[in-house]
Design a protein around this motif. Structure first.
Motif, PDB file in Angstrom:
ATOM      1  N   ARG A 118       0.866  -1.189   0.000  1.00 10.13           N
ATOM      2  CA  ARG A 118       0.000   0.000   0.000  1.00 10.13           C
ATOM      3  C   ARG A 118       0.895   1.229   0.000  1.00 10.13           C
ATOM      4  N   LEU A 119       0.471   2.264  -0.726  1.00  9.26           N
ATOM      5  CA  LEU A 119       1.193   3.528  -0.717  1.00  9.26           C
ATOM      6  C   LEU A 119       0.995   4.178   0.648  1.00  9.26           C
ATOM      7  N   ALA A 120       2.088   4.585   1.290  1.00 11.42           N
ATOM      8  CA  ALA A 120       1.990   5.187   2.619  1.00 11.42           C
ATOM      9  C   ALA A 120       2.195   6.691   2.588  1.00 11.42           C
ATOM     10  N   ASN A 121       3.149   7.173   1.763  1.00  9.91           N
ATOM     11  CA  ASN A 121       3.452   8.595   1.806  1.00  9.91           C
ATOM     12  C   ASN A 121       4.300   8.984   0.609  1.00  9.91           C
ATOM     13  N   VAL A 122       4.314  10.262   0.353  1.00 11.85           N
ATOM     14  CA  VAL A 122       5.263  10.862  -0.577  1.00 11.85           C
ATOM     15  C   VAL A 122       5.944  11.955   0.220  1.00 11.85           C
ATOM     16  N   ALA A 123       7.232  11.795   0.459  1.00  9.08           N
ATOM     17  CA  ALA A 123       7.988  12.743   1.279  1.00  9.08           C
ATOM     18  C   ALA A 123       9.174  13.260   0.473  1.00  9.08           C
ATOM     19  N   GLY A 124       9.062  14.478   0.005  1.00  7.17           N
ATOM     20  CA  GLY A 124      10.133  15.063  -0.804  1.00  7.17           C
ATOM     21  C   GLY A 124      10.298  14.300  -2.103  1.00  7.17           C
ATOM     22  N   GLU A 125      11.492  13.750  -2.306  1.00  5.86           N
ATOM     23  CA  GLU A 125      11.777  12.985  -3.520  1.00  5.86           C
ATOM     24  C   GLU A 125      11.636  11.487  -3.292  1.00  5.86           C
ATOM     25  N   ARG A 126      10.980  11.106  -2.223  1.00  2.00           N
ATOM     26  CA  ARG A 126      10.861   9.698  -1.857  1.00  2.00           C
ATOM     27  C   ARG A 126       9.394   9.301  -1.801  1.00  2.00           C
ATOM     28  N   ILE A 127       9.105   8.136  -2.366  1.00  2.00           N
ATOM     29  CA  ILE A 127       7.761   7.569  -2.293  1.00  2.00           C
ATOM     30  C   ILE A 127       7.858   6.354  -1.370  1.00  2.00           C
ATOM     31  N   VAL A 128       6.942   6.261  -0.403  1.00  2.00           N
ATOM     32  CA  VAL A 128       7.030   5.240   0.643  1.00  2.00           C
ATOM     33  C   VAL A 128       5.865   4.267   0.499  1.00  2.00           C
ATOM     34  N   PHE A 129       6.194   2.980   0.493  1.00  2.00           N
ATOM     35  CA  PHE A 129       5.198   1.917   0.442  1.00  2.00           C
ATOM     36  C   PHE A 129       5.298   1.079   1.706  1.00  2.00           C
ATOM     37  N   LEU A 130       4.178   0.498   2.112  1.00  2.00           N
ATOM     38  CA  LEU A 130       4.135  -0.471   3.205  1.00  2.00           C
ATOM     39  C   LEU A 130       3.843  -1.844   2.634  1.00  2.00           C
ATOM     40  N   VAL A 131       4.519  -2.857   3.165  1.00  2.00           N
ATOM     41  CA  VAL A 131       4.266  -4.249   2.781  1.00  2.00           C
ATOM     42  C   VAL A 131       4.082  -5.066   4.050  1.00  2.00           C
ATOM     43  N   ASP A 132       3.529  -6.281   3.905  1.00  2.00           N
ATOM     44  CA  ASP A 132       3.243  -7.076   5.096  1.00  2.00           C
ATOM     45  C   ASP A 132       4.245  -8.201   5.380  1.00  2.00           C
ATOM     46  N   SER A 133       5.336  -8.295   4.636  1.00  2.00           N
ATOM     47  CA  SER A 133       6.385  -9.261   4.969  1.00  2.00           C
ATOM     48  C   SER A 133       7.664  -8.919   4.199  1.00  2.00           C
ATOM     49  N   PRO A 134       8.798  -9.426   4.672  1.00  2.00           N
ATOM     50  CA  PRO A 134      10.064  -9.143   3.986  1.00  2.00           C
ATOM     51  C   PRO A 134      10.123  -9.658   2.550  1.00  2.00           C
ATOM     52  N   VAL A 135       9.404 -10.742   2.265  1.00  4.51           N
ATOM     53  CA  VAL A 135       9.388 -11.272   0.898  1.00  4.51           C
ATOM     54  C   VAL A 135       8.805 -10.235  -0.056  1.00  4.51           C
ATOM     55  N   TRP A 136       7.699  -9.612   0.354  1.00  2.00           N
ATOM     56  CA  TRP A 136       7.054  -8.618  -0.509  1.00  2.00           C
ATOM     57  C   TRP A 136       7.893  -7.346  -0.601  1.00  2.00           C
ATOM     58  N   LYS A 137       8.668  -7.063   0.430  1.00  2.00           N
ATOM     59  CA  LYS A 137       9.570  -5.906   0.372  1.00  2.00           C
ATOM     60  C   LYS A 137      10.583  -6.106  -0.750  1.00  2.00           C
ATOM     61  N   ALA A 138      11.166  -7.299  -0.810  1.00  2.00           N
ATOM     62  CA  ALA A 138      12.151  -7.588  -1.854  1.00  2.00           C
ATOM     63  C   ALA A 138      11.511  -7.511  -3.239  1.00  2.00           C
ATOM     64  N   LYS A 139      10.314  -8.049  -3.372  1.00  2.00           N
ATOM     65  CA  LYS A 139       9.644  -8.030  -4.683  1.00  2.00           C
ATOM     66  C   LYS A 139       9.267  -6.607  -5.102  1.00  2.00           C
ATOM     67  N   LEU A 140       8.860  -5.772  -4.133  1.00  2.00           N
ATOM     68  CA  LEU A 140       8.508  -4.390  -4.476  1.00  2.00           C
ATOM     69  C   LEU A 140       9.756  -3.594  -4.847  1.00  2.00           C
ATOM     70  N   ARG A 141      10.860  -3.878  -4.205  1.00  2.00           N
ATOM     71  CA  ARG A 141      12.092  -3.178  -4.568  1.00  2.00           C
ATOM     72  C   ARG A 141      12.526  -3.522  -5.990  1.00  2.00           C
ATOM     73  N   LEU A 142      12.220  -4.737  -6.435  1.00  2.00           N
ATOM     74  CA  LEU A 142      12.519  -5.098  -7.830  1.00  2.00           C
ATOM     75  C   LEU A 142      11.634  -4.329  -8.804  1.00  2.00           C
ATOM     76  N   ALA A 143      10.436  -3.959  -8.351  1.00  2.00           N
ATOM     77  CA  ALA A 143       9.508  -3.205  -9.206  1.00  2.00           C
ATOM     78  C   ALA A 143       9.700  -1.697  -9.070  1.00  2.00           C
ATOM     79  N   ALA A 144      10.662  -1.252  -8.280  1.00  2.00           N
ATOM     80  CA  ALA A 144      10.862   0.171  -8.017  1.00  2.00           C
ATOM     81  C   ALA A 144      11.092   1.012  -9.273  1.00  2.00           C
ATOM     82  N   PRO A 145      11.911   0.587 -10.233  1.00  2.00           N
ATOM     83  CA  PRO A 145      12.113   1.443 -11.415  1.00  2.00           C
ATOM     84  C   PRO A 145      10.813   1.723 -12.171  1.00  2.00           C
ATOM     85  N   GLU A 146       9.967   0.720 -12.296  1.00  2.00           N
ATOM     86  CA  GLU A 146       8.693   0.922 -12.983  1.00  2.00           C
ATOM     87  C   GLU A 146       7.790   1.869 -12.186  1.00  2.00           C
ATOM     88  N   LEU A 147       7.790   1.736 -10.859  1.00  3.19           N
ATOM     89  CA  LEU A 147       6.990   2.625 -10.024  1.00  3.19           C
ATOM     90  C   LEU A 147       7.484   4.063 -10.108  1.00  3.19           C
TER      91      LEU A 147
END
Length: 159
Positions: free
Chosen positions: A56-85
């Motif tokens: 879930r999108l949590a915040n936009v702070a300056g030049e940073r966009i912050v997402f929340l995930v519910d486990s470390p596995v999803w954190k790794a997968k979202l970081r792989l999708a970061a360039p597209e986001l």
């Protein structure tokens, strides 16, 4: 006595909750939350479908966009999708250069009831369970005349 007077109460229809929340005194946090929700709806199609229910999108702070995930596995997968986001966020006018992902223990899909995997017990199963429970709670009856390995009237087994 003081000369101050209290404000007269306004008679009429009570205001809707959103209208009350949008008054100038309270509008900034509400407007920001509504903006973040609209932004999440625009970015959600860029999130991989398997990952979408876990972030879930949590915040936009300056030049940073912050997402929340519910486990470390999803954190790794979202970081792989970061360039597209980042590309999607830039295409809608944000000047973001970084994606931050944080793990939370709170449920991300508030308001949605958890799907139960339990199936209702059938009447036949209920009766069988009740009979099994009754057989466990009743002591074995001795009036049937036999115990395991013995016969009535003192008869013995003849092979």
């Amino acid at each position: 006595m003081s000369d101050s007077k209290s404000k007269p109460r306004r008679a009429g229809i009570p205001r809707m909750a959103l209208e009350a929340a949008m008054t100038p005194a309270a509008s900034d946090p509400v407007r920001r939350a509504m903006w973040l929700d609209a932004l999440e709806q625009q970015l959600r199609p860029c999130i991989p479908p398997a990952l979408s229910p876990h972030c879930r999108l949590a915040n936009v702070a300056g030049e940073r966009i912050v997402f929340l995930v519910d486990s470390p596995v999803w954190k790794a997968k979202l970081r792989l999708a970061a360039p597209e986001l980042l590309n999607a966020a830039r295409s809608i006018g944000l000047t973001v250069t970084e994606v931050t992902v944080k793990i939370t223990t709170a449920p991300l899909q508030a308001g949605r009831p958890a799907r139960s995997t339990e199936k209702p017990v059938s009447e036949v199963a209920r009766k069988a369970l009740a009979a099994a429970l009754a057989s466990l709670t009743q002591p074995p009856s001795l009036d049937r005349g036999t115990t395991p390995g013995s016969h009535r009237d003192g008869e013995e087994d003849n092979p």
